[in-house]
Design a protein around this motif. Structure first.
Motif, PDB file in Angstrom:
ATOM      1  N   PHE A  27       0.862  -1.175   0.000  1.00 30.75           N
ATOM      2  CA  PHE A  27       0.000   0.000   0.000  1.00 30.75           C
ATOM      3  C   PHE A  27       0.899   1.226   0.000  1.00 30.75           C
ATOM      4  O   PHE A  27       1.709   1.414   0.908  1.00 30.75           O
ATOM      5  CB  PHE A  27      -0.912  -0.003   1.229  1.00 30.75           C
ATOM      6  CG  PHE A  27      -1.900   1.136   1.261  1.00 30.75           C
ATOM      7  CD1 PHE A  27      -2.491   1.622   0.101  1.00 30.75           C
ATOM      8  CD2 PHE A  27      -2.253   1.728   2.467  1.00 30.75           C
ATOM      9  CE1 PHE A  27      -3.396   2.670   0.138  1.00 30.75           C
ATOM     10  CE2 PHE A  27      -3.167   2.771   2.515  1.00 30.75           C
ATOM     11  CZ  PHE A  27      -3.734   3.247   1.343  1.00 30.75           C
ATOM     12  N   THR A  28       0.793   2.045  -1.032  1.00 31.44           N
ATOM     13  CA  THR A  28       1.591   3.248  -1.186  1.00 31.44           C
ATOM     14  C   THR A  28       0.650   4.433  -1.388  1.00 31.44           C
ATOM     15  O   THR A  28      -0.549   4.246  -1.615  1.00 31.44           O
ATOM     16  CB  THR A  28       2.528   3.138  -2.411  1.00 31.44           C
ATOM     17  OG1 THR A  28       1.773   3.400  -3.602  1.00 31.44           O
ATOM     18  CG2 THR A  28       3.160   1.750  -2.503  1.00 31.44           C
ATOM     19  N   LEU A  97     -10.663  -4.124  -1.562  1.00 32.86           N
ATOM     20  CA  LEU A  97     -11.496  -3.050  -2.097  1.00 32.86           C
ATOM     21  C   LEU A  97     -10.776  -2.027  -2.972  1.00 32.86           C
ATOM     22  O   LEU A  97     -11.421  -1.381  -3.801  1.00 32.86           O
ATOM     23  CB  LEU A  97     -12.184  -2.309  -0.943  1.00 32.86           C
ATOM     24  CG  LEU A  97     -13.186  -3.142  -0.138  1.00 32.86           C
ATOM     25  CD1 LEU A  97     -13.781  -2.304   0.992  1.00 32.86           C
ATOM     26  CD2 LEU A  97     -14.293  -3.678  -1.031  1.00 32.86           C
ATOM     27  N   LEU A  98      -9.488  -1.865  -2.814  1.00 29.59           N
ATOM     28  CA  LEU A  98      -8.795  -0.857  -3.614  1.00 29.59           C
ATOM     29  C   LEU A  98      -8.405  -1.414  -4.979  1.00 29.59           C
ATOM     30  O   LEU A  98      -7.841  -2.500  -5.085  1.00 29.59           O
ATOM     31  CB  LEU A  98      -7.542  -0.365  -2.897  1.00 29.59           C
ATOM     32  CG  LEU A  98      -7.731   0.451  -1.618  1.00 29.59           C
ATOM     33  CD1 LEU A  98      -6.389   0.997  -1.151  1.00 29.59           C
ATOM     34  CD2 LEU A  98      -8.722   1.579  -1.804  1.00 29.59           C
ATOM     35  N   ALA A  99      -8.690  -0.638  -6.018  1.00 32.50           N
ATOM     36  CA  ALA A  99      -8.237  -1.004  -7.358  1.00 32.50           C
ATOM     37  C   ALA A  99      -6.736  -0.783  -7.453  1.00 32.50           C
ATOM     38  O   ALA A  99      -6.188   0.112  -6.804  1.00 32.50           O
ATOM     39  CB  ALA A  99      -8.965  -0.158  -8.405  1.00 32.50           C
ATOM     40  N   PRO A 103      -4.268   6.233  -6.941  1.00 30.49           N
ATOM     41  CA  PRO A 103      -3.702   6.975  -5.818  1.00 30.49           C
ATOM     42  C   PRO A 103      -4.722   7.275  -4.722  1.00 30.49           C
ATOM     43  O   PRO A 103      -5.848   7.677  -5.001  1.00 30.49           O
ATOM     44  CB  PRO A 103      -3.203   8.281  -6.463  1.00 30.49           C
ATOM     45  CG  PRO A 103      -2.999   7.947  -7.898  1.00 30.49           C
ATOM     46  CD  PRO A 103      -4.076   6.950  -8.228  1.00 30.49           C
ATOM     47  N   HIS A 104      -4.297   7.076  -3.466  1.00 31.30           N
ATOM     48  CA  HIS A 104      -5.109   7.410  -2.292  1.00 31.30           C
ATOM     49  C   HIS A 104      -4.189   7.986  -1.219  1.00 31.30           C
ATOM     50  O   HIS A 104      -4.042   7.392  -0.145  1.00 31.30           O
ATOM     51  CB  HIS A 104      -5.841   6.180  -1.762  1.00 31.30           C
ATOM     52  CG  HIS A 104      -6.909   5.658  -2.660  1.00 31.30           C
ATOM     53  ND1 HIS A 104      -8.124   6.301  -2.826  1.00 31.30           N
ATOM     54  CD2 HIS A 104      -6.948   4.565  -3.464  1.00 31.30           C
ATOM     55  CE1 HIS A 104      -8.866   5.616  -3.678  1.00 31.30           C
ATOM     56  NE2 HIS A 104      -8.181   4.555  -4.078  1.00 31.30           N
ATOM     57  N   PRO A 105      -3.565   9.141  -1.444  1.00 30.88           N
ATOM     58  CA  PRO A 105      -2.605   9.675  -0.468  1.00 30.88           C
ATOM     59  C   PRO A 105      -3.221  10.004   0.883  1.00 30.88           C
ATOM     60  O   PRO A 105      -2.578   9.825   1.921  1.00 30.88           O
ATOM     61  CB  PRO A 105      -2.065  10.936  -1.163  1.00 30.88           C
ATOM     62  CG  PRO A 105      -3.086  11.297  -2.192  1.00 30.88           C
ATOM     63  CD  PRO A 105      -3.682   9.998  -2.641  1.00 30.88           C
ATOM     64  N   VAL A 106      -4.468  10.497   0.898  1.00 35.81           N
ATOM     65  CA  VAL A 106      -5.119  10.826   2.166  1.00 35.81           C
ATOM     66  C   VAL A 106      -5.400   9.550   2.960  1.00 35.81           C
ATOM     67  O   VAL A 106      -5.188   9.492   4.180  1.00 35.81           O
ATOM     68  CB  VAL A 106      -6.415  11.621   1.920  1.00 35.81           C
ATOM     69  CG1 VAL A 106      -7.163  11.845   3.237  1.00 35.81           C
ATOM     70  CG2 VAL A 106      -6.101  12.966   1.265  1.00 35.81           C
ATOM     71  N   GLU A 138     -13.299   7.500   0.205  1.00 39.65           N
ATOM     72  CA  GLU A 138     -12.261   7.485  -0.823  1.00 39.65           C
ATOM     73  C   GLU A 138     -12.716   6.722  -2.072  1.00 39.65           C
ATOM     74  O   GLU A 138     -12.350   7.078  -3.194  1.00 39.65           O
ATOM     75  CB  GLU A 138     -10.987   6.846  -0.274  1.00 39.65           C
ATOM     76  CG  GLU A 138     -10.216   7.722   0.679  1.00 39.65           C
ATOM     77  CD  GLU A 138      -9.330   8.735  -0.033  1.00 39.65           C
ATOM     78  OE1 GLU A 138      -8.733   8.400  -1.069  1.00 39.65           O
ATOM     79  OE2 GLU A 138      -9.246   9.877   0.452  1.00 39.65           O
ATOM     80  N   LEU A 139     -13.516   5.693  -1.873  1.00 41.00           N
ATOM     81  CA  LEU A 139     -13.983   4.878  -2.990  1.00 41.00           C
ATOM     82  C   LEU A 139     -15.214   5.465  -3.670  1.00 41.00           C
ATOM     83  O   LEU A 139     -15.674   4.946  -4.694  1.00 41.00           O
ATOM     84  CB  LEU A 139     -14.301   3.456  -2.503  1.00 41.00           C
ATOM     85  CG  LEU A 139     -13.108   2.649  -1.989  1.00 41.00           C
ATOM     86  CD1 LEU A 139     -13.579   1.325  -1.398  1.00 41.00           C
ATOM     87  CD2 LEU A 139     -12.100   2.402  -3.104  1.00 41.00           C
TER      88      LEU A 139
END
Length: 227
Positions: A27-28, A97-99, A103-106, A138-139
């Motif tokens: 996770f980045t 759940l994340l593709a 990007p999801h920096p928050v 976020e999603l």
């Protein structure tokens, strides 16, 4: 040839791959990335330990990267007991759940802060509910806790049900799975001291996440049940 640049990352999940390598989900701030770590058995266990902040170089243009430099950054939070299971739950949500490479920096920053709070022994339920809500937001799946699907203000004494694709719908007849308006308003204010708010939040988040997680059960939830 484009030079790989180091970036912060956490290990969400890893498994053996071929002879001495590992397939690792990172996770980045740029999202979830899967990479092949060569000679994984020679890597330090402290570096590969979940919840440790790393600096990692990921090379390649395809979905499956090659892991270059991999180093630990600072001291990893030490989780044990229910805090450990909670951390594993967060990891499983992110993997499921994340593709890839969105990007999801928050969310990345919120994840790190949540791990620190878990290591400090803070109350688990508010931390988990806050993370679940941030993840839904976020999603693009979040919904109003102050207004129903008709745009009317949530009333403390009224009953509501969640329409996952729309929001909260007011209902007149009591039935299983409903939410009291007062509890929803407490959630909107993150008022975890209000009676019933934590239980309502857990039911609401479970309903909201279920449709996106699908039928496959979460392994981390089973760990909580068996503890």
């Amino acid at each position: 040839m484009q030079q790989a640049v180091g970036q912060p990352a956490y290990v969400l999940h890893s498994r053996a791959y071929r002879e001495a390598s590992a397939l690792v989900d990172f996770f980045t701030p740029q999202g979830c990335v899967r990479g092949v770590l060569r000679r994984a058995r020679g890597k330090s266990g402290s570096v590969m330990r979940p919840f440790a902040l790393l600096e990692v170089e990921l090379r390649g243009r395809g979905e499956l990267k090659t892991v270059g430099r991999l180093e630990g950054v600072g001291n990893a939070p030490w989780l044990h007991g229910d805090a450990l299971f909670s951390g594993l739950y967060l990891n499983e949500l992110l993997v499921r759940l994340l593709a890839p490479e969105v990007p999801h920096p928050v969310l990345f920053e919120h994840y790190g802060l949540t791990l620190q709070a878990l290591a400090q022994g803070r109350a688990l339920e508010p931390l988990l509910r806050a993370f679940e809500w941030r993840l839904l937001d976020e999603l693009g799946y979040a919904f109003s806790l102050n207004q129903d699907v008709q745009g009317e203000a949530i009333e403390p004494g009224a009953l509501y049900r969640l329409q996952v694709d729309a929001g909260l719908e007011r209902v007149e007849l009591a039935q299983p799975g409903l939410f009291v308006g007062a509890d929803l308003l407490a959630l909107a204010d993150a008022d975890w001291e209000a009676p019933g708010s934590l239980l309502a939040a857990k039911r609401l988040m479970r309903q909201a996440l279920a449709v996106h997680l699908g039928a496959k059960p979460l392994v981390s939830r089973e760990l909580f049940r068996k503890r």
